[in-house]
Design a protein around this motif. Sequence first.
Motif, PDB file in Angstrom:
ATOM      1  N   THR A 224      41.287  23.901  50.895  1.00 28.08           N
ATOM      2  CA  THR A 224      41.267  25.355  50.422  1.00 28.08           C
ATOM      3  C   THR A 224      42.321  25.306  49.262  1.00 28.08           C
ATOM      4  O   THR A 224      42.458  26.738  48.807  1.00 28.08           O
ATOM      5  N   ALA A 225      42.686  24.250  48.789  1.00 28.25           N
ATOM      6  CA  ALA A 225      43.806  24.484  47.882  1.00 28.25           C
ATOM      7  C   ALA A 225      43.110  25.122  46.351  1.00 28.25           C
ATOM      8  O   ALA A 225      43.937  25.847  45.881  1.00 28.25           O
ATOM      9  N   ALA A 226      41.967  24.535  46.130  1.00 30.43           N
ATOM     10  CA  ALA A 226      41.445  25.007  44.921  1.00 30.43           C
ATOM     11  C   ALA A 226      41.150  26.692  44.862  1.00 30.43           C
ATOM     12  O   ALA A 226      41.700  27.580  44.261  1.00 30.43           O
ATOM     13  N   PRO A 227      40.805  27.146  46.025  1.00 31.32           N
ATOM     14  CA  PRO A 227      40.166  28.797  46.034  1.00 31.32           C
ATOM     15  C   PRO A 227      41.694  29.291  46.113  1.00 31.32           C
ATOM     16  O   PRO A 227      41.636  30.502  45.414  1.00 31.32           O
ATOM     17  N   ILE A 228      42.617  29.070  46.895  1.00 31.29           N
ATOM     18  CA  ILE A 228      43.942  29.565  46.816  1.00 31.29           C
ATOM     19  C   ILE A 228      44.580  29.660  45.667  1.00 31.29           C
ATOM     20  O   ILE A 228      45.057  30.807  45.030  1.00 31.29           O
ATOM     21  N   ALA A 229      44.566  28.607  44.848  1.00 30.84           N
ATOM     22  CA  ALA A 229      45.135  28.380  43.591  1.00 30.84           C
ATOM     23  C   ALA A 229      44.484  29.290  42.551  1.00 30.84           C
ATOM     24  O   ALA A 229      44.967  29.955  41.819  1.00 30.84           O
ATOM     25  N   VAL A 230      43.089  29.353  42.522  1.00 35.12           N
ATOM     26  CA  VAL A 230      42.510  30.388  41.666  1.00 35.12           C
ATOM     27  C   VAL A 230      42.883  31.871  42.076  1.00 35.12           C
ATOM     28  O   VAL A 230      42.776  32.708  40.999  1.00 35.12           O
ATOM     29  N   LEU A 231      42.704  32.140  43.160  1.00 34.14           N
ATOM     30  CA  LEU A 231      43.120  33.477  43.736  1.00 34.14           C
ATOM     31  C   LEU A 231      44.384  33.945  43.327  1.00 34.14           C
ATOM     32  O   LEU A 231      44.842  35.068  42.676  1.00 34.14           O
ATOM     33  N   VAL A 232      45.331  33.003  43.522  1.00 30.51           N
ATOM     34  CA  VAL A 232      47.073  33.556  43.076  1.00 30.51           C
ATOM     35  C   VAL A 232      46.844  33.652  41.462  1.00 30.51           C
ATOM     36  O   VAL A 232      47.526  34.215  41.107  1.00 30.51           O
ATOM     37  N   ALA A 233      46.066  32.525  40.952  1.00 30.68           N
ATOM     38  CA  ALA A 233      46.193  32.580  39.484  1.00 30.68           C
ATOM     39  C   ALA A 233      45.461  33.896  39.005  1.00 30.68           C
ATOM     40  O   ALA A 233      46.021  34.771  37.976  1.00 30.68           O
ATOM     41  N   ILE A 234      44.569  34.387  39.600  1.00 32.94           N
ATOM     42  CA  ILE A 234      43.837  35.738  39.186  1.00 32.94           C
ATOM     43  C   ILE A 234      44.951  37.005  39.495  1.00 32.94           C
ATOM     44  O   ILE A 234      45.292  37.798  38.469  1.00 32.94           O
ATOM     45  N   GLY A 235      45.746  36.736  40.561  1.00 33.29           N
ATOM     46  CA  GLY A 235      46.514  37.799  40.941  1.00 33.29           C
ATOM     47  C   GLY A 235      47.769  37.785  40.028  1.00 33.29           C
ATOM     48  O   GLY A 235      48.322  38.759  39.691  1.00 33.29           O
ATOM     49  N   LEU A 236      48.322  36.558  39.556  1.00 27.25           N
ATOM     50  CA  LEU A 236      49.347  36.619  38.788  1.00 27.25           C
ATOM     51  C   LEU A 236      48.900  37.287  37.258  1.00 27.25           C
ATOM     52  O   LEU A 236      49.832  37.759  36.503  1.00 27.25           O
ATOM     53  N   VAL A 237      47.819  37.048  36.882  1.00 25.95           N
ATOM     54  CA  VAL A 237      47.275  37.429  35.624  1.00 25.95           C
ATOM     55  C   VAL A 237      47.093  38.861  35.670  1.00 25.95           C
ATOM     56  O   VAL A 237      47.744  39.546  34.772  1.00 25.95           O
ATOM     57  N   ALA A 238      46.652  39.523  36.553  1.00 24.08           N
ATOM     58  CA  ALA A 238      46.646  40.600  36.938  1.00 24.08           C
ATOM     59  C   ALA A 238      47.802  41.651  36.989  1.00 24.08           C
ATOM     60  O   ALA A 238      48.069  42.416  36.224  1.00 24.08           O
ATOM     61  N   ALA A 239      48.823  40.739  37.633  1.00 26.94           N
ATOM     62  CA  ALA A 239      50.031  41.514  38.029  1.00 26.94           C
ATOM     63  C   ALA A 239      50.727  41.454  36.457  1.00 26.94           C
ATOM     64  O   ALA A 239      51.437  42.511  36.189  1.00 26.94           O
ATOM     65  N   GLY A 240      50.609  40.300  35.899  1.00 28.28           N
ATOM     66  CA  GLY A 240      51.296  40.285  34.428  1.00 28.28           C
ATOM     67  C   GLY A 240      50.635  41.510  33.618  1.00 28.28           C
ATOM     68  O   GLY A 240      51.352  42.143  32.982  1.00 28.28           O
ATOM     69  N   LEU A 241      49.494  41.386  33.437  1.00 22.71           N
ATOM     70  CA  LEU A 241      48.656  42.420  32.572  1.00 22.71           C
ATOM     71  C   LEU A 241      48.921  43.838  33.047  1.00 22.71           C
ATOM     72  O   LEU A 241      49.249  44.619  32.178  1.00 22.71           O
ATOM     73  N   GLY A 242      49.250  44.025  34.427  1.00 18.99           N
ATOM     74  CA  GLY A 242      49.613  45.454  34.801  1.00 18.99           C
ATOM     75  C   GLY A 242      50.885  45.674  34.496  1.00 18.99           C
ATOM     76  O   GLY A 242      51.190  46.914  34.060  1.00 18.99           O
ATOM     77  N   ALA A 243      51.848  44.688  34.498  1.00 17.85           N
ATOM     78  CA  ALA A 243      53.356  44.810  33.943  1.00 17.85           C
ATOM     79  C   ALA A 243      53.398  45.387  32.777  1.00 17.85           C
ATOM     80  O   ALA A 243      54.201  46.108  32.345  1.00 17.85           O
ATOM     81  N   ILE A 244      52.633  44.695  31.813  1.00 21.21           N
ATOM     82  CA  ILE A 244      52.589  44.930  30.181  1.00 21.21           C
ATOM     83  C   ILE A 244      51.916  46.285  29.940  1.00 21.21           C
ATOM     84  O   ILE A 244      52.661  46.983  29.292  1.00 21.21           O
ATOM     85  N   ARG A 245      50.937  46.544  30.698  1.00 18.57           N
ATOM     86  CA  ARG A 245      50.180  47.700  30.398  1.00 18.57           C
ATOM     87  C   ARG A 245      50.990  48.886  30.776  1.00 18.57           C
ATOM     88  O   ARG A 245      50.790  50.037  30.475  1.00 18.57           O
ATOM     89  N   PHE A 246      51.619  48.709  32.093  1.00 18.89           N
ATOM     90  CA  PHE A 246      52.442  50.009  32.820  1.00 18.89           C
ATOM     91  C   PHE A 246      53.380  50.784  31.662  1.00 18.89           C
ATOM     92  O   PHE A 246      54.193  50.147  31.297  1.00 18.89           O
ATOM     93  N   ARG A 247      53.131  51.806  31.614  1.00 27.34           N
ATOM     94  CA  ARG A 247      54.032  52.802  31.023  1.00 27.34           C
ATOM     95  C   ARG A 247      54.814  53.941  31.777  1.00 27.34           C
ATOM     96  O   ARG A 247      54.122  54.895  32.449  1.00 27.34           O
ATOM     97  N   ALA A 248      55.936  53.868  32.058  1.00 29.65           N
ATOM     98  CA  ALA A 248      56.786  54.575  33.204  1.00 29.65           C
ATOM     99  C   ALA A 248      56.745  56.089  32.811  1.00 29.65           C
ATOM    100  O   ALA A 248      56.609  57.102  33.712  1.00 29.65           O
ATOM    101  N   ASP A 249      56.575  56.189  31.305  1.00 28.06           N
ATOM    102  CA  ASP A 249      56.651  57.662  31.087  1.00 28.06           C
ATOM    103  C   ASP A 249      55.108  58.081  30.824  1.00 28.06           C
ATOM    104  O   ASP A 249      55.145  59.325  30.166  1.00 28.06           O
TER     105      ASP A 249
END
Lengths: 256, 313
Positions: A224-249
């Motif tokens: 299951t390493a491949a599916p887990i790795a892809v899921l984590v990668a998608i999650g990291l990209v989404a989290a990174g994009l979210g952090a970049i896009r996020f405007r607190a104000d």
Amino acid sequence: MNAVLAVARHQLRILKGDPGFLVIVILMPLAIMPIMRRSLAVNLEAVGFVGADGSEQVVPGQIVLFGFFAAGNASFSLFREHGWHTWDRIRASAASPLALLAGISLPWIVIHVFYQFTLLGAGWVFFGLRLNGGSAAALVLVSLAFSFTTVSLVMLSAATFRTINQSQALVNVGAMVFGGVGGALVPFEQLPGWAQTIAPLTPHYWAMLGHRRIFLEAGRVADTAAPIAVLVAIGLVAAGLGAIRFRADETKEFFA
Amino acid sequence: MLKVRRVKKSYGQVVALRGVDLDVDAGSVVALLGRNGAGKSTLLSAVAGLLQPDSGTIEVAGIDVWAEPNKAKSMVGIAPQQTGIYRAVSVRENLIFFAELAGLRRQDRNRQVSDVAEQLGLTHLLDRKATQLSGGEARRLHTACALVHHPKLLLLDEPTVGADVATRNGLIEAVRNMAEDGAAVVYTTHYLPEVSALDADIVVIEQGQVLARGTQGELVERYRTEGVEIELDRPIDAPPAGLEGERLSSLRWRFDHGHSLADVVGRFAAELTRADDAKVVAAELVRPDLERVFLTITGVSLDDDPSDKEQTI
């Protein structure tokens, strides 16, 4: 870190005061599982899994299909801070905006894992779901990875959109489209060709692949390493994009 | 404790702050007095690190709010104008959260939750869900959340809006206690009785500028505006020659600067009433008060709605 935990604890206190959402989001897939189980047993047999009783597809399939709904309230939690006029208050604290965002997201990962294992447990008790030689550790890892990815994608939508309606609409459409295309409703082989082509673009496909390896192919962690790795990668990209896009104000509308 | 220098802020073409300077010492209360839209909330938001000014500097205890935001913010407590509380949890859980967010450990946290609840009359409500609170109780909780970590700088943006008399008195007492304990307090309001009750230093702000600062007594003395107000039985176009007055309503006029009551009434009787057939039905000597001082300093009444007079660059 203290601020992240303080916000996370507080989000759990709020949920404790109104657990109805979690009950509903667990009951809905539970209600559908017995309806679809027998026909999915036939479908699995048709694609070569002789002896499958349908629970191997219907339980993970419903968990994955409703996974976005279960995580959807992570977005709601952020918008609610604006609706209750508490966002500026916590933003005025010493906690950084990203710590606040992490604090809001963290409990939803925990809740999402709880949601998955409650349904897996129900599948074991009521629908005969068994590991059949598959790895329990792999199941834990696939579930954790799917929860992380799902909550990250939902928070990306919360960071991107200005209104709760926009964010929730995307989450709801995403749940059905990704679930359908990703093989949560029927076995992958029975999807139309075009859907099979684009399925790997969805996290649902990788979550279903992980579950298939465990429940139908007696997979171990390495399998299951491949599916887990892809899921984590998608999650990291989404989290990174979210952090970049996020405007607190940025002003967000709770109801619009 | 708070040092604001030449802070400017615009929203597009609308200028909210035009180079504001402000100092607030530890242990003192400063009342920002101004109309809606004068720039009070914008200034507080900038001080709290919520809104970055276009230029200027803001320091809390010598720490630049925008250079070291986390350090500066840890010393600040703010209760914004809109009530912001978590309605789905109890009063206690609201206070616990804000105490934890400020980094208080369990023992300190519990003590300070009890202290602030007692101070603001919330002790008997601690286990009640915030959604079940009355408007005044919710407002007290809203303020308590800003006080619970004993900030060195307390920013209260119109804390008594919508509050009943008991709530208002309780909040004012809590603010005075905070100042006595050494906190610097900035309190925005356009309720003049509160300013008197707080015995605060007054900063008059209008159109994003600080126009005056002093105690109530100092401002009244500096901008003394004793005058005469009269009421007529019918409208007139202009007062008698030699009387420069301000029309307060169709029937009421005000005359400042050196006119005695007898002088004003005498001139009306001698000239105007004969010509316009209008009669003086009431006349009074108006003593200077804070409202008139505000009017003298800003040229507008605190009750005026500035929404149709937006300032542009």
